[in-house]
Design an enzyme around this catalytic site. Structure first.
Site, PDB file in Angstrom:
ATOM      1  N   PHE A 151      34.356  28.528  44.081  1.00  0.00           N
ATOM      2  CA  PHE A 151      35.206  27.609  43.318  1.00  0.00           C
ATOM      3  C   PHE A 151      36.642  28.083  43.411  1.00  0.00           C
ATOM      4  CE2 PHE A 151      37.671  25.879  39.910  1.00  0.00           C
ATOM      5  CZ  PHE A 151      37.316  24.546  39.954  1.00  0.00           C
ATOM      6  N   ASP A 236      40.648  35.623  45.222  1.00  0.00           N
ATOM      7  CA  ASP A 236      40.962  34.659  44.165  1.00  0.00           C
ATOM      8  C   ASP A 236      40.566  35.293  42.838  1.00  0.00           C
ATOM      9  OD1 ASP A 236      41.070  32.675  42.279  1.00  0.00           O
ATOM     10  OD2 ASP A 236      40.174  31.121  43.557  1.00  0.00           O
ATOM     11  N   LYS A 265      45.634  31.059  35.269  1.00  0.00           N
ATOM     12  CA  LYS A 265      44.950  31.045  33.968  1.00  0.00           C
ATOM     13  C   LYS A 265      45.623  31.961  32.935  1.00  0.00           C
ATOM     14  CE  LYS A 265      40.771  28.815  35.278  1.00  0.00           C
ATOM     15  NZ  LYS A 265      39.917  28.888  36.435  1.00  0.00           N
TER      16      LYS A 265
END
Ligand SMILES: *Cc1c(COP(=O)(O)O)cnc(C)c1O
Length: 412
Positions: A151, A236, A265
């Site tokens: 993802f 990531d 985030k």
């Protein structure tokens, strides 16, 4: 107008808001029917005044806890001074953001963006360009290797190399140049590398896939293979980074360093979309004026918020707390279940409880947890993710364990 205070009235209000949302919004999410209005540290309140322990932390964007006072103060102060200049001009926050982030992460170059997906896209662009200009890959031939069940976000470029049929179905055609290999299989990486491979893009722990931790030693071999073949290792860390796994970056668990690291985030503590590509000089060095950009990327409000978010994270020992409380939480979850639990996984406060398929589903478990005051997110049918803000205390974990235990017991 008066806000509804009687439970009956606000229940109607909650139902009304859900109905409005349903009638006007695209249905690309299926949220729990809890309408939140306030948050503080690990707690959130719905419009009926009911309190919940947040065990999702907005997918790890609010690692510092809801409405952290230091980040709030920095945001309010900067919002009253200067919010956006665009990069056509300079602002007095960007250089300091670079300086503090570089010192913290030992990066040499930083590219500021907004969402996580933009950081991923930006890294893909930079690494391809590096492949052509530095590695000498023939124009148009660059390949990037990714993992199944990845993802990395929701843009066309990114969903094009997703293996989730929901994420990619119906959205093609997609950009070429990506190869998918199984996660956790270093031999597959070795076999997939060609002279045109410019990068390997991978999550240190696959978050959306259900908190999947690769086998011990995997990343050490990945690092060796990338170095030996001149392949840029792009980690990531948008979800795993900034303390979530009990270290500043999850790569530290593996004893390796990526060539390019993506964060987002929690870089803003949930106040504002802020992301960044961190790299050595060689990769981001290929981007010259006019070749990449973002109107909001690197804006003074984002930089001031991110600087405060990083200070809160490090100066208030949230990373150490994540390691300590995470180990405690995991240990006690492992002792539970009445037979419904197949496995408890995770590092730091990035935890998941995988249920046996016959246990009746993680969504049902999350509804039951909600009824007891815990907000958690199911993933892939049988997995409950537990990832509270990193400021959670031992007492609050005990409070959660007391409520999780009967829910899991009732499933078994
Ligand atoms: C959330 C996430 C992204 C995408 O971030 P957005 O801000 O939603 O675009 C990318 N990679 C990982 C690992 C993530 O968890």
């Amino acid at each position: 107008m008066n806000t509804a205070t009687s439970p009956g009235m606000s229940r109607t209000r909650s139902a009304d808001l859900i109905e409005l949302e349903h009638s006007l919004g695209a249905h690309n999410y299926k949220p729990l029917d809890v309408v939140l209005t306030r948050g503080e540290r690990v707690w959130v309140w719905d419009i009926d005044g009911d309190r919940y322990l947040d065990c999702l932390s907005a997918y790890s964007a609010v690692n510092q806890g809801h409405c952290h006072p230091r980040i709030l103060a920095a945001m309010v102060e900067q919002a009253g001074k200067l919010t956006l200049t665009s990069r056509a001009f300079r602002n007095d926050q960007l250089a300091l953001f670079y300086e503090e982030l570089a010192a913290l992460t030992r990066s040499h170059k930083i590219l500021p963006m907004n969402s996580g997906a933009e950081a991923v896209e930006s890294a893909i662009k930079a690494v391809r360009k590096w492949g052509y200009e530095v590695k000498g890959v023939p124009e148009g031939q660059a390949e990037i290797i990714v993992c199944s069940d990845n993802f990395h976000g929701r843009t066309i470029g990114i969903v094009g190399f997703s293996t989730d049929p929901d994420a990619r179905g119906g959205f093609g055609p997609f950009p070429a140049g990506f190869r998918v290999i199984p996660f956790g299989d270093a031999d597959a990486l070795e076999a997939a590398i060609t002279p045109n491979t410019v990068g390997f893009l991978v999550e240190p722990i696959q978050g959306e896939a259900g908190v999947i931790i690769p086998p011990a030693g995997y990343f050490r071999r990945v690092r060796e293979l990338c170095t030996a073949n001149g392949v840029t290792l792009i980690l990531d860390e948008i979800q795993t980074g900034l303390g979530r796994t009990g270290r500043l970056l999850a790569e530290e668990h593996e004893g390796i360093e990526a060539d390019v690291t993506l964060i987002g985030k929690a870089l803003s503590g949930g106040f504002y979309p802020v992301s960044a590509v961190l790299s050595n000089t060689e990769v981001l060095g290929v981007l010259k004026p006019g070749q990449h950009g973002s109107t909001f990327g690197g804006n003074p409000l984002a930089c001031a918020v991110a600087r405060a978010a990083l200070k809160a994270l490090t100066e208030e020992d949230m990373i150490g707390n994540s390691a300590g409380q995470g180990a405690y939480f995991k240990h006690h979850l492992e002792g539970m279940g009445g037979g419904a639990v197949r496995e408890v996984r995770g590092r730091g406060l990035m935890l998941a409880v995988e249920l046996h398929p016959e246990a009746g589903g993680a969504r049902r478990a999350c509804e039951a947890l909600r009824a007891r005051g815990i907000l958690a997110k199911d993933t892939h049918g049988h997995t409950i993710r537990l990832a509270p803000p990193l400021v959670i205390t031992r007492d609050e974990i005990d409070w959660a364990l007391e409520r999780i235990e009967p829910v899991l017991a009732a499933l078994g």
